[in-house]
Design an enzyme around this catalytic site. Structure first.
Site, PDB file in Angstrom:
ATOM      1  N   CYS A 112      -3.339  -7.772  -2.859  1.00 23.60           N
ATOM      2  CA  CYS A 112      -4.073  -7.408  -4.079  1.00 23.60           C
ATOM      3  C   CYS A 112      -3.737  -8.283  -5.285  1.00 23.60           C
ATOM      4  O   CYS A 112      -4.581  -9.049  -5.745  1.00 23.60           O
ATOM      5  CB  CYS A 112      -3.822  -5.949  -4.424  1.00 23.60           C
ATOM      6  SG  CYS A 112      -4.597  -4.829  -3.251  1.00 23.60           S
TER       7      CYS A 112
ATOM      8  N   LYS B  58      -4.571 -12.283  -5.295  1.00 26.45           N
ATOM      9  CA  LYS B  58      -5.995 -12.652  -5.204  1.00 26.45           C
ATOM     10  C   LYS B  58      -6.792 -12.027  -6.352  1.00 26.45           C
ATOM     11  O   LYS B  58      -7.774 -12.601  -6.809  1.00 26.45           O
ATOM     12  CB  LYS B  58      -6.580 -12.303  -3.840  1.00 26.45           C
ATOM     13  CG  LYS B  58      -6.736 -10.828  -3.565  1.00 26.45           C
ATOM     14  CD  LYS B  58      -8.136 -10.445  -3.154  1.00 26.45           C
ATOM     15  CE  LYS B  58      -8.175  -9.007  -2.703  1.00 26.45           C
ATOM     16  NZ  LYS B  58      -9.052  -8.103  -3.335  1.00 26.45           N
TER      17      LYS B  58
ATOM     18  N   ARG C 263       0.530 -10.384   3.902  1.00 25.83           N
ATOM     19  CA  ARG C 263      -0.418 -11.224   3.155  1.00 25.83           C
ATOM     20  C   ARG C 263       0.270 -11.768   1.899  1.00 25.83           C
ATOM     21  O   ARG C 263       0.850 -11.017   1.123  1.00 25.83           O
ATOM     22  CB  ARG C 263      -1.659 -10.409   2.778  1.00 25.83           C
ATOM     23  CG  ARG C 263      -2.589 -10.168   3.956  1.00 25.83           C
ATOM     24  CD  ARG C 263      -3.746  -9.292   3.593  1.00 25.83           C
ATOM     25  NE  ARG C 263      -3.312  -7.947   3.270  1.00 25.83           N
ATOM     26  CZ  ARG C 263      -4.078  -7.011   2.723  1.00 25.83           C
ATOM     27  NH1 ARG C 263      -5.326  -7.286   2.431  1.00 25.83           N
ATOM     28  NH2 ARG C 263      -3.615  -5.805   2.474  1.00 25.83           N
TER      29      ARG C 263
ATOM     30  N   ASP D 174     -16.730   1.558  10.930  1.00 29.33           N
ATOM     31  CA  ASP D 174     -16.231   0.178  10.902  1.00 29.33           C
ATOM     32  C   ASP D 174     -17.000  -0.650  11.923  1.00 29.33           C
ATOM     33  O   ASP D 174     -17.460  -0.123  12.941  1.00 29.33           O
ATOM     34  CB  ASP D 174     -14.731   0.149  11.229  1.00 29.33           C
ATOM     35  CG  ASP D 174     -14.053  -1.082  10.645  1.00 29.33           C
ATOM     36  OD1 ASP D 174     -13.289  -0.953   9.671  1.00 29.33           O
ATOM     37  OD2 ASP D 174     -14.300  -2.201  11.161  1.00 29.33           O
TER      38      ASP D 174
ATOM     39  N   PHE E 264      -6.583   2.783  -6.746  1.00 30.21           N
ATOM     40  CA  PHE E 264      -5.345   2.169  -7.242  1.00 30.21           C
ATOM     41  C   PHE E 264      -4.178   2.348  -6.279  1.00 30.21           C
ATOM     42  O   PHE E 264      -3.029   2.215  -6.666  1.00 30.21           O
ATOM     43  CB  PHE E 264      -4.987   2.769  -8.608  1.00 30.21           C
ATOM     44  CG  PHE E 264      -6.096   2.645  -9.613  1.00 30.21           C
ATOM     45  CD1 PHE E 264      -6.305   1.443 -10.280  1.00 30.21           C
ATOM     46  CD2 PHE E 264      -6.953   3.704  -9.868  1.00 30.21           C
ATOM     47  CE1 PHE E 264      -7.348   1.308 -11.196  1.00 30.21           C
ATOM     48  CE2 PHE E 264      -7.991   3.579 -10.780  1.00 30.21           C
ATOM     49  CZ  PHE E 264      -8.190   2.387 -11.453  1.00 30.21           C
TER      50      PHE E 264
ATOM     51  N   LYS F 251     -10.009  -1.882 -12.462  1.00 28.60           N
ATOM     52  CA  LYS F 251      -9.093  -2.245 -11.379  1.00 28.60           C
ATOM     53  C   LYS F 251      -8.446  -3.613 -11.596  1.00 28.60           C
ATOM     54  O   LYS F 251      -7.219  -3.758 -11.512  1.00 28.60           O
ATOM     55  CB  LYS F 251      -9.845  -2.219 -10.046  1.00 28.60           C
ATOM     56  CG  LYS F 251      -9.061  -2.678  -8.834  1.00 28.60           C
ATOM     57  CD  LYS F 251      -7.865  -1.773  -8.581  1.00 28.60           C
ATOM     58  CE  LYS F 251      -6.962  -2.313  -7.496  1.00 28.60           C
ATOM     59  NZ  LYS F 251      -7.422  -2.083  -6.165  1.00 28.60           N
TER      60      LYS F 251
ATOM     61  N   LYS G 211       6.585  -6.422   0.501  1.00 32.94           N
ATOM     62  CA  LYS G 211       7.435  -5.465  -0.204  1.00 32.94           C
ATOM     63  C   LYS G 211       7.953  -4.464   0.819  1.00 32.94           C
ATOM     64  O   LYS G 211       7.426  -4.401   1.937  1.00 32.94           O
ATOM     65  CB  LYS G 211       6.658  -4.772  -1.326  1.00 32.94           C
ATOM     66  CG  LYS G 211       5.568  -3.830  -0.844  1.00 32.94           C
ATOM     67  CD  LYS G 211       4.989  -3.040  -1.999  1.00 32.94           C
ATOM     68  CE  LYS G 211       4.043  -1.968  -1.535  1.00 32.94           C
ATOM     69  NZ  LYS G 211       3.462  -1.207  -2.626  1.00 32.94           N
TER      70      LYS G 211
END
Ligand code: UDX
Length: 444
Positions: A271, A274, A341, A37, A160, A215, A334
């Site tokens: 996810c 967007k 986000r 990273d 997924f 996806k 959730k």
């Protein structure tokens, strides 16, 4: 038959949500893994055994992977290129500011930084969610920049995993999708997922554009299913029908299925929202915008649920929101997540705040993230103390601890027993029996 390839050494580029989970799970499956990273802070925390986000089961697996000696982290792309045979690209593709398109700058920069140092045959595997056509463009980039040239190939392996179930989804996925341009690339991927394939996991081998599309097609379908039942909730509201009974009846039809048919405040997160916007944008660029024009409506239905939830509060307070004390149960997009986000819960809380309500938010995991993003809201520590003196309580994220609230105990501390159940998570009979005015979207 080809002999089984030796286990490839794996790098995972980008150690955010997707990458950290993938790196840890691959090490647990027995591979030697190097996580990479650009953020030294993230690398330090992971090296010290700390998962920088909330995900059940992952901290224990990180400890196990580090103890095994098979997992290390670095910020150096040259070290990654030297180490790995298969390089997974797991960086984020957020929505571009001021546009519906995906921001591919992290994908491009991480692939280029790696490619510069690739001096021997290697497979670069995209996992990030990208607009169709990206893999073809990256193939050209990698082969142009890498010293090994055409000995470096590109493949696509969409991911997924669901937040909250990331470990399970990584170790025991429903399916694996391998988008490849050669037999060699397919064999490399089969070797990189051998333990998962041995469990009997279905493998779909296809070309690069199809793998990229899988996806966004999957997430668009899920978003459409949620907005479908929420559209039915709007119709129920106009007719006095009950969308929960309607959803139960539809769900019993095997062809429809009950999953992702839960009506309520709708979808959020990093996810689904967007991805449907980026897909629409890409389809328009390709001249097939009309084919997915319905996704704009899917987005519109989803946004209306947030506005309608605020309307329910107004209905309960006689239209007035100024000075009304509101407690919102939930901030995360959730349950079992600290991710805020595009969180529907916080959208509702902020709209109520802007309309003059005094809003206190409580969430078991996302409070710190929410406070950083929206310091103007007040934050409580637990549901009962946060609800003390409230004129209206809203359940906006269906954490188990909120589902299990005793309506009598909460009734004893609030100023007025008025509840909006944004997630259809409470039993209206029980709450009404305890003296509450109970309201939910799409229910009489
Ligand atoms: C999603 C996809 O499920 C996953 O396969 C992909 O890799 C990433 O995006 P995630 O964002 O973790 O995963 O959340 P998901 O469990 O799909 O839930 C998305 C949103 O839909 C949440 O806000 C949830 O509250 C909402 N939802 C889900 C509903 O409103 N109703 C439902 O019936 C199901």
């Amino acid at each position: 038959m080809t002999a089984p390839a030796p286990a490839p050494r794996i790098t995972v580029i980008g150690t955010g949500y997707l990458g950290a989970t993938h790196a840890i799970c691959m090490a647990v499956l027995g591979y030697d893994v190097l996580g990479v990273d650009v953020d030294p802070g993230k690398i330090e925390r992971l090296t010290a055994g700390e998962v920088p986000f909330f995900e059940p089961g992952l901290p224990e697996l990180l400890t196990k992977a580090l103890d095994s000696g098979r997992l290390r982290f670095t910020t150096d792309p040259a070290e990654a290129a030297e180490f790995g045979d298969v390089h997974f690209i797991c960086v984020g593709t957020p929505q571009l500011k001021g546009s519906h398109a995906a921001d591919l700058s992290h994908v491009d920069s991480s692939v280029e930084a790696l490619a510069r140092h690739l001096r021997r045959p290697a497979l670069v595997v995209g996992k990030s969610t990208v607009p169709v056509g990206t893999a073809a463009r990256l193939t050209e980039l990698v082969q142009r920049v890498a010293p090994a040239g055409k000995d470096v190939q590109l493949a696509w392996n969409p991911e997924f995993l669901r937040e909250g179930y990331a470990v399970e989804d990584s170790l025991r996925p429903d399916r694996l999708v391998f988008g490849v341009a050669s037999e060699w690339a397919e064999q490399r991927l089969r070797a990189a997922f051998a333990p998962v394939i041995e469990q009997g996991t279905p493998v779909v081998v296809t070309d690069l554009p199809t793998a990229e599309l899988v996806k966004v097609a999957a997430n668009s379908f899920l978003a459409t299913k949620i907005s479908y039942i929420n559209a039915m909730a709007e119709v129920c509201e106009a007719t006095g029908a009950d969308v929960t009974a309607l959803a139960t009846a539809l769900g019993h039809d095997d062809r429809i299925g009950a999953r992702f048919l839960k009506p309520g405040l709708g979808f959020g997160g990093g996810c689904l929202p967007k991805d449907i916007r980026a897909f629409t944008h890409r389809a328009e660029e390709l001249g097939v915008g009309q084919a997915v024009a319905f996704l704009r409506e899917v987005d519109g239905i989803n946004q209306r649920r947030r506005a309608r939830t605020v309307d329910l509060v107004r209905e309960l307070t006689g239209g007035e929101l100024e000075g009304v004390r509101v407690t919102t149960l939930g901030a995360a997009f959730k349950p079992n997540s600290d991710d805020i986000r595009d969180a529907p819960a916080l959208d509702v809380a902020r709209t109520l705040h802007r309309a003059g309500a005094r809003v206190t938010v409580v969430d078991p995991a996302a409070t710190e993230n929410a406070r950083r993003a929206f310091p103007e809201l007040e934050y409580g520590t637990d549901a009962i103390s946060a609800a003390t003196g409230a004129d209206v309580v809203l359940l906006l994220t269906e954490w188990t601890q909120f589902r299990e609230i005793d309506p009598h105990a909460m009734g004893a501390v609030v100023a007025r027993r008025r509840i909006v159940d944004g997630r259809h998570a409470l039993d209206p009979v029980e709450w009404r029996a305890a003296g509450w005015e109970y309201r939910a979207l799409g229910r009489p």
